[in-house]
Design a protein around this motif. Structure first.
Motif: not given
Length: 753
Positions: A118-131
């Motif tokens: 399992d991989f949380d796509a939302t965490s990747a999306m949020k990381l790219l959005e904030k950093d």
């Protein structure tokens, strides 16, 4: 897609060419393991006439709404590449659609990517959005990846920092993927290849820039093939022509394996070092596709045939399993019966059923999840890679030295032992050696422990850590002995992973792991060491490449105790004193959390420990035939802790490097036939085989880089005579020496980095 517009949704672009059935399996694995609120999947495919019907079958299966019951909302967009509508235009259309729906991030992937955790796509999306410093998130990378198949090289893996890390102290531990951030310039090959298509998240702006610049620099058709798009984009990024990449020097990856690249139709044979090596005859991609298509059609589930409460993902997996059952039964039939089945399937003269690739099964994903893989590109699962072969619970002895350790720390360490995943009651014991504690709280805790039938507390009177450990070792009854210090605690999955690795690799006697440092409840830093046993032994010369609190021993490989007594750095002396046919390795996964505090032995005795390590290195060289000998100050130069102060010292260090290079290369080439030692067939098969050239290259290039570092350091210090001597020794390597200069300047290479 109306519902998707109201949610946080992710566009997925998946590239496929003449692999429709593999596409189906890749999508099935993605939909099972990629966690997101909503997905819009753009399937950008190109098909030869012979595969067109199969793509129609796959499209029909997916469009039947098998995934309507998933928590993740899914929509498919089929986009076929043609002469009048090439891939570049399809990408423009898909990007425009994503832009219209206000998407910020896109996942790029391919039909030979198999998702198995399992991989949380939302965490990747949020990381790219904030950093904005992070250019991409790569799900195919994790700290285990240290070998690149396509180049036949071992890579330098960059350091990692964790994002929002939670220390696993809960009673009910659930392993979830967390993101690690790294500086791509400090890695090599896969770790410094930030633009790639196989399984990575990018900002929409970054993808649009790559397309625009590729066309500008290489022509309007340059983006019409996935390989060209990736290769040209990577070249532009290296040339610093991509503004979005220039301003984002970091990338991110998962802290555990998520995706493997499994090329069913031998695409990797295009490379000089193929993942697959054909043995005997096998089906062509066209023949294989016919069988799978027929099986899919024969066993296709009906929308109204799903059992009550059955998830859509489970329905498709069940369908695929029935398909495989049909294929296997078909292949096992006598040849004369096969010819009568259907006119489509008539060419089965020499298919080896034993080599059948089980990638279509969900259990194939499970095999990857339980196999330690050090490369992105992996072969098809083999019988050896499926699960552990033993059925009885392993017996483990934990060995813990204690001296005046606070009771709260001891309780935490013991709780981490009790909470090991997969360890049944009675399958472990704890051997505690109290080496002269005087603190009341420590003695009280140990007295309570002594009444626990799973714990034995031994008393010694300040005999020293090595003697105390050997005393405890002699009381261990387990098949395996796992070290843990009383002020640290073990990761919940440590034993599960380490014992599985030892079970699969009987030639390995010691396995260590990665670790995180912490203070109270805050995580400080994550560390990993080289994992391959040859590289772990090589790096042991330049630093201690096994973290002592993380190691698990195979007890049968040792006698009454493995630790040399009277040595300050008892662990480093132990590893360097081992015979060459007693192998140790590391797993990159975090095995232990090591507490940082001023009263720790590593803090209080740091200088003495380092001097002892220097002596251990000198003793290793002398024991194995380096006649010139190295002094403590010479090893200090070798470790990058000091500069050479004379031409004579520079010469001694250079001769030591020459000897080490020849010694290790000879050991690799001869299969360990050094000092009368020969590697076992198991070790040859598991760790050498086709990787000998990559290992030799790693050792030789490391020596070249290290000679360059020492030369540059000496010149930079103003000592021209010493620097000239070091430079002369370095440039003995000719072109190899010159090439290593560029590499070390680009990477910021350090001797113990």
């Amino acid at each position: 897609m109306e519902e998707c517009q109201k949610q946080t949704w992710l566009p997925v672009f998946i590239f496929s060419k003449d692999r429709p059935c593999q596409l189906l399996c890749s999508l099935a694995s993605l939909l099972r393991h990629l966690k997101a609120e909503a997905l819009e999947i753009f399937i950008l495919y190109k098909t030869s006439p012979g595969f067109r019907d199969s793509y129609s079958v796959v499209e029909t299966l997916l469009d039947r709404g098998l995934y309507n019951s998933l928590a993740t909302k899914v929509a498919f967009r089929w986009m076929e590449e043609t002469e009048t509508n090439p891939l570049g235009q399809l990408l423009d259309q898909a990007l425009a659609s994503a832009r219209d729906r206000a998407a910020q991030t896109v996942l790029l992937t391919v039909d030979d990517a198999l998702w198995f955790q399992d991989f949380d796509a939302t965490s990747a999306m949020k990381l790219l959005e904030k950093d904005e410093r992070i250019y991409s998130v790569h799900t195919k990378l994790c700290p285990r990846i240290e070998y690149v198949h396509t180049s036949n090289k071992f890579m330098r893996v960059p350091p990692f920092s964790r994002q929002n890390h939670r220390l696993p102290l809960d009673a009910e531990y659930v392993e979830t993927s967390e993101l690690l951030v790294f500086d791509r310039a400090k890695g090599e090959y896969d770790w410094n290849y930030p633009w790639e298509l196989s399984a990575s998240f990018y900002r929409l702006d970054s993808i649009e820039e790559v397309l625009r610049m590729v066309r500008s620099e290489f022509g309007s058709c340059a983006a019409d093939h996935p390989n060209h798009l990736e290769g040209y984009g990577a070249r532009l990024l290296k040339q610093q022509k991509l503004a979005t990449a220039n301003s984002a020097s970091l990338c991110a990856c998962s802290d555990r394996p998520v995706v493997a690249v499994v090329t069913i139709n031998r695409v990797q044979s295009l490379f000089a070092n193929p993942v697959y090596h054909t043995v005997g005859s096998e089906l062509s991609p066209e023949e294989l596709d016919k069988v799978l298509r027929y099986a899919l059609m024969q066993s296709a589930p009906k929308a109204d045939s799903m059992s009550s409460g059955q998830s859509a993902a489970a329905a498709l997996v069940e369908h695929l399993e029935r398909s495989l059952e049909w294929v296997l039964s078909y292949l096992e039939r006598p040849l004369e019966r096969k010819a009568n089945e259907t006119e489509e399937l008539q060419t089965w003269e020499a298919f080896d059923v034993a080599s059948w690739p089980p990638w279509i099964l969900a259990s194939a994903a499970e095999s990857y999840a339980t196999t330690y893989m050090d490369s992105v590109h992996v072969p098809l699962p083999t019988k050896k890679s499926f699960g552990r072969s033993d059925v009885e619970a392993p017996i483990v002895s934990w060995l813990m030295p204690v001296k005046d350790t606070p009771s709260a720390w001891l309780d935490l360490a013991f709780r981490s032992i009790e909470q090991q995943v997969g360890m049944a009651p009675g399958s472990w014991e704890l051997i505690v050696v109290d080496d002269g504690s005087s603190e009341a709280e420590t003695l009280t805790t140990l007295a309570v422990w002594d009444s626990n039938p799973s714990i034995r507390v031994l008393r010694s009177k300040g005999v020293g850590i090595a003697a105390a450990l050997n005393e405890g070792w002699r009381q261990c009854r387990g098949r395996y002995v796992s070290r843990l210090d009383g002020d640290d605690y073990a990761h919940p999955t440590r034993l599960e992973k380490q014992i599985s690795f030892l079970d699969r690799h009987p030639s390995i006697s010691i396995v260590g792991g990665g670790f995180c440092t912490f203070e109270e409840t805050s995580c400080l830093q994550q560390y990993r060491f080289p994992c391959h046993p040859v590289l772990a032994r090589w790096h042991m010369i330049f630093s201690c490449s096994l973290a002592h609190p993380t190691v698990t021993f195979r007890r049968s490989s040792f006698g009454q105790g493995p630790y040399p007594e009277g040595k300050e750095a008892e662990d480093h002396w132990c590893w360097l004193s081992l015979p060459l046919d007693v192998h140790f390795a590391n797993l990159a996964d975090v095995a232990c959390y090591i507490r940082r505090h001023p009263s720790s032995r590593s803090s209080k005795a740091a200088a003495a420990l380092q001097r002892s390590s220097f002596d251990a290195v000198s003793a290793f060289l002398q024991r194995h035939g380096f006649a010139d000998g190295l002094r403590e100050e010479d090893v200090k130069v070798l470790w990058g802790k000091a500069n050479a102060v004379s031409a004579e010292q520079a010469d001694r260090v250079s001769k030591a490097l020459d000897w080490l290079e020849k010694f290790f290369v000879s050991m690799i080439q001869s299969g360990g036939a050094t000092d009368g030692v020969v590697y076992s067939p198991d070790f040859e098969e598991d760790f050498l085989g086709l990787r000998k050239t990559a290992l030799e290259d790693y050792v030789s290039s490391s020596c070249g880089k290290l000679r360059g570092v020492l030369a540059v350091q000496s010149l930079a210090s103003g000592d021209v005579d010493v620097g000239a001597a070091m430079m002369k020794n370095w440039l003995k390597g000719g072109d190899a020496g010159l090439k290593s200069l560029g590499a070390l300047i680009q990477s910021g290479y350090s001797p113990n980095g």
